[in-house]
Design an enzyme around this catalytic site. Structure first.
Site, PDB file in Angstrom:
ATOM      1  CE  LYS A 285      34.996  -3.835 -17.078  1.00 35.96           C
ATOM      2  NZ  LYS A 285      35.077  -3.882 -18.501  1.00 35.96           N
TER       3      LYS A 285
ATOM      4  CD  GLU B  91      30.684  -6.352 -32.789  1.00 36.58           C
ATOM      5  OE1 GLU B  91      30.238  -4.903 -32.873  1.00 36.58           O
ATOM      6  OE2 GLU B  91      30.713  -6.904 -31.579  1.00 36.58           O
TER       7      GLU B  91
ATOM      8  NE  ARG C 275      25.274  -2.500 -33.502  1.00 37.84           N
ATOM      9  CZ  ARG C 275      25.585  -2.067 -32.708  1.00 37.84           C
ATOM     10  NH1 ARG C 275      27.233  -2.095 -32.270  1.00 37.84           N
ATOM     11  NH2 ARG C 275      25.126  -1.950 -30.818  1.00 37.84           N
TER      12      ARG C 275
HETATM   13  C1  LIG Z   1      28.216  -4.565 -30.250  1.00 45.93           C
HETATM   14  C2  LIG Z   1      29.164  -5.595 -29.014  1.00 45.93           C
HETATM   15  N1  LIG Z   1      29.947  -6.427 -29.332  1.00 45.93           N
HETATM   16  C3  LIG Z   1      30.170  -6.562 -28.059  1.00 45.93           C
HETATM   17  C4  LIG Z   1      30.188  -6.253 -26.804  1.00 45.93           C
HETATM   18  C5  LIG Z   1      30.224  -7.358 -25.466  1.00 45.93           C
HETATM   19  N2  LIG Z   1      30.790  -6.360 -24.950  1.00 45.93           N
HETATM   20  C6  LIG Z   1      30.046  -5.979 -22.779  1.00 45.93           C
HETATM   21  S1  LIG Z   1      31.015  -4.903 -22.709  1.00 45.93           S
HETATM   22  C7  LIG Z   1      32.264  -4.876 -23.321  1.00 45.93           C
HETATM   23  C8  LIG Z   1      33.361  -3.933 -23.803  1.00 45.93           C
HETATM   24  C9  LIG Z   1      32.926  -2.439 -23.077  1.00 45.93           C
HETATM   25  O1  LIG Z   1      33.884  -1.335 -22.587  1.00 45.93           O
HETATM   26  P1  LIG Z   1      33.402  -0.004 -22.232  1.00 45.93           P
HETATM   27  O2  LIG Z   1      32.750   0.308 -23.397  1.00 45.93           O
HETATM   28  O3  LIG Z   1      35.246   0.196 -22.105  1.00 45.93           O
HETATM   29  O4  LIG Z   1      32.929  -0.364 -21.069  1.00 45.93           O
HETATM   30  P2  LIG Z   1      33.272  -0.733 -19.418  1.00 45.93           P
HETATM   31  O5  LIG Z   1      33.485  -2.413 -19.463  1.00 45.93           O
HETATM   32  O6  LIG Z   1      34.534  -0.386 -19.235  1.00 45.93           O
HETATM   33  O7  LIG Z   1      32.595  -0.188 -18.697  1.00 45.93           O
HETATM   34  C10 LIG Z   1      32.340  -5.872 -25.034  1.00 45.93           C
HETATM   35  C11 LIG Z   1      33.428  -5.959 -25.992  1.00 45.93           C
HETATM   36  C12 LIG Z   1      28.206  -6.256 -26.289  1.00 45.93           C
HETATM   37  N3  LIG Z   1      27.900  -5.973 -25.555  1.00 45.93           N
HETATM   38  N4  LIG Z   1      27.837  -5.310 -27.746  1.00 45.93           N
END
Ligand SMILES: Cc1ncc(C[n+]2csc(CCOP(=O)(O)OP(=O)(O)O)c2C)c(N)n1
Ligand SMILES: CC(=O)[C@@H](O)[C@H](O)COP(=O)(O)O
Ligand SMILES: [Mg+2]
Length: 647
Positions: free
Chosen positions: A290, A376, A404
């Site tokens: 990342k 969630e 959610r």
């Molecule tokens: C249901 C939900 N909960 C929380 C979030 C907030 N959120 C956005 S990106 C993220 C992390 C995602 O991690 P990953 O899938 O590994 O993607 P990366 O940022 O590492 O590319 C979170 C928790 C979300 N978008 N949707």
């Protein structure tokens, strides 16, 4: 400084990309990465995740025939490289701005965005839907799409969400083409949590990943011949692939990986080979970094997951400065104060420790803090279990993400009357994240649940009081909502002197006579400005702050209705919320029968609002001081005047 991108300049859409020789793709990726960094330095947004998938996105569009092949991103915050490669480079510097590009994938924006995203873990379910549609149409005789491929790209963090397993469980049972690419950068917003994260880390770091020898042996028994041939070729790449994905194989997937997600010499042959596997789903496990390619991101703890506008050279962000504390920090500090007094208080986050302020709570109470990952539903029912056995759980979940978990809230918490506390940050319009993140619906979806107590703070001092009140209230589940961003700049209570609110009681903020402005939540400062505008027009306005949408302060509302000619409710929420509850009450009490009281309800429009700044969005929603004043004047049959608009 314009970015020098001679190869990228030749690519408008993926068909242009596919005309390039593979030998040009490395340079193309370097140019694409530079373009993304420069663009986000002008707009702000999600930087780290997109930088981590530059090669992956390029390889996917090079190998697959997009847009005929359906490419679905999970969350979609990593889609900026995708947008540059799919005809939107000319608008990429409008990202997340009013009338600009969305910060996530969006169907209405491009044929290359077959499915919208932003809430995590939806990509595989949607992809299974697209694959089933293709198969059904082919079975019905429409062969035009039967060679269409479906690809989902999901991150390791999003793989901690239960919905991903629901989808894989279904996909694994279907003899159908589907490519799931797991983008494993060992990061969520914060470092990932949970057993799944440990499992992936083992797969990505196992000795055989570094070595290589066992690829042919390991793959031989599990994969179709085409991928076995790949095994024979992979020798020359000198980089391991291992079938460490037992979990995925047990779910009916072919598993390939982990492979280096920045090495095109790995990505291209693997994707070229797996794309024709049609007798079942394939999961390709790619390992990426990342923030890759921008050292300020790589070095930062959160890998610059989300940034304000910044200087590319120094990495310095250009953040707006405010004297008022953020609502998030006020909540976190008060929760810490309460937890110092009560050892049964625990803090729960669903992968949003910094966004919710639970990271601050974690620093002082690491043993009483739970980050359950992007889960969630689990977070809420987990909190219900804690409450059922005497603990005081605070589930700190953004309003939009609490959607959610709605059945957990209704079925596990409200129906059983368990005293879970819901701290709902990002209530109302959130600005540049747009419609997917608006905290618009919680008043409606919680206020209809028996047993639920629902508060909204008008300013940061009120949030202190609501946090304390929630901590000490055990009779019912209780939720309180507060806006994204900074408070109103009011005087805060000193520690230890924060008042306890009386459940179901509102307050009069400013006495008046003709019109009552009955506020619920974060519009209070605008409502006070509206009362000043009305005063200048000779209209005396009472400003009342309801504090509670449930239970309503019926005595207060009854009195306000009898003492004023006009009653206007104002809320940062959808239809079906506070204003509805007030109308229900007035009708039930017969207070509308007399025909003497005029009632107006002001709420968010019954449509989805695209991204802009919060102020621009509230102007568009008609919830600014001028709008409130206009409603009151019109109720009195007076026309608003230019002078009514505040300077
Ligand atoms: C249901 C939900 N909960 C929380 C979030 C907030 N959120 C956005 S990106 C993220 C992390 C995602 O991690 P990953 O899938 O590994 O993607 P990366 O940022 O590492 O590319 C979170 C928790 C979300 N978008 N949707
Ligand atoms: C992509 C995503 O869902 C999160 O990063 C979200 O954008 C965070 O919102 P805040 O910036 O309001 O914390
Ligand atoms: Mg990740």
């Amino acid at each position: 400084m314009p970015v020098n991108t001679p190869l990228l300049d030749r690519v408008t859409v993926p068909s242009d990309l596919r005309k390039l020789p593979k030998s040009d793709l490395r340079q193309l990726c370097d140019e694409l990465r530079a373009e993304v960094v420069d663009a986000v330095s002008h707009t702000g947004g999600h930087l780290g995740s997109g930088l981590g998938v530059v090669e992956l996105t390029t390889a996917i569009h090079y190998v697959f025939n997009t847009p005929k092949d359906r490419l679905i991103f999970d969350v979609g915050h990593q889609c900026y490289p995708h947008k540059v490669l799919t005809g939107r480079r000319d608008r990429i510097r409008t990202l997340r701005q009013k009338d600009g590009l969305s910060g996530f994938t969006k169907r209405s924006e491009s044929e290359y965005d077959p499915f919208g995203a932003a809430h995590a873990a939806t990509s595989i379910s949607a992809a299974v839907g697209f694959a089933a549609a293709r198969d059904l149409k082919a079975e019905a005789g429409d062969k035009s799409e039967e060679d269409r491929r479906v690809i989902a790209v999901i991150g390791d963090g999003s793989m901690s969400a239960g919905m991903a397993y629901e989808a894989m469980n279904n996909a694994g049972d279907r003899a159908s083409q589907l490519t799931v690419i797991l983008n494993d950068n060992d990061m969520s917003i914060a470092p990932p949590v949970g057993a799944m994260s440990a499992y992936l880390a083992r797969a990505a770091s196992s000795g055989s990943y570094q070595g290589f020898r066992n690829l042919a042996k390991q793959l031989t028994k599990n994969l179709p011949k085409r991928v076995r041939d790949l095994a024979a070729k992979a020798e020359e790449y000198g980089r391991g692939m291992v079938t460490g994905g037992t979990l995925f194989e047990e779910l009916g997937f072919y598993y390939v990986g982990p492979i280096d997600g920045h090495n095109l010499d790995h990505l291209l042959p693997v994707l070229e080979n797996v794309k024709d596997i049609t007798d079942g789903p394939v999961l390709v496990h790619v390992v990426t970094q990342k923030g890759k390619g921008y050292q300020m991101a790589v070095d930062k703890g959160d890998k610059l997951h989300a940034v304000s506008k910044f200087d590319v050279v120094s990495g310095e962000e250009k953040k707006s400065v405010s004297n008022a504390p953020s609502y998030t920090s006020v909540f976190a500090q008060q929760l810490i104060e309460e937890a110092r007094k009560n050892e049964r208080i625990v803090g729960i986050t669903a992968a949003m420790p910094s966004g919710t302020g639970i990271d601050k709570f974690m620093k002082e109470f690491p043993d009483r803090t739970f980050d359950v990952g992007i889960a969630e539903q689990h977070a809420v029912t987990f909190a219900a279990g804690l409450a059922a056995d005497g603990m005081v759980p605070f589930a700190a979940i953004y309003s939009t993400f609490l959607q959610r978990a709605y059945d957990s809230v209704a079925h596990d918490v409200a129906l059983q009357n368990l005293p879970v506390r819901f701290a709902m940050d990002r209530a109302g319009l959130v600005g540049n994240d747009g419609a997917t993140h608006a905290g618009a619906f919680d008043t409606a979806y919680l206020g209809c649940l028996p047993n639920m107590v629902l508060m909204a703070c008008g300013d940061e001092a009120e949030l202190q009081a609501m946090t304390r009140t929630a901590a000490e209230f055990d009779e019912h589940p209780i939720a309180f909502r507060f806006p994204r961003g900074e408070g109103a700049g009011v005087e805060m209570y000193e520690a230890g002197k924060v008042p306890l609110l009386e459940i179901g009681k509102g307050r009069i903020v400013k006495e008046g006579t003709s019109v009552c402005l009955l506020n619920f939540g974060g519009r209070l400062s605008e409502v006070l400005k509206a009362s000043e505008i009305l005063g200048a027009r000779g209209l005396s306005a009472t400003v009342a702050d309801a504090r509670f949408a449930k239970p309503l302060d019926e005595d207060l509302i009854r009195r306000l209705a009898k003492e004023h000619e006009v009653l206007i409710t104002i809320e940062e929420g959808s239809i079906g919320g506070f204003g509805s509850f007030v109308l229900h009450f007035l009708a039930r009490e017969g207070l509308l029968d007399l025909g003497q009281l005029k009632v107006r309800t002001m709420h968010l429009p019954d449509r989805y609002q695209d991204q802009a700044s919060p102020k621009e969005m509230y102007e568009e929603a008609g919830l600014m001081a001028e709008d409130v004043a206009k409603q009151a004047l019109m109720a009195f049959g007076q026309e608003p005047q230019a002078a009514d608009a505040r300077a």
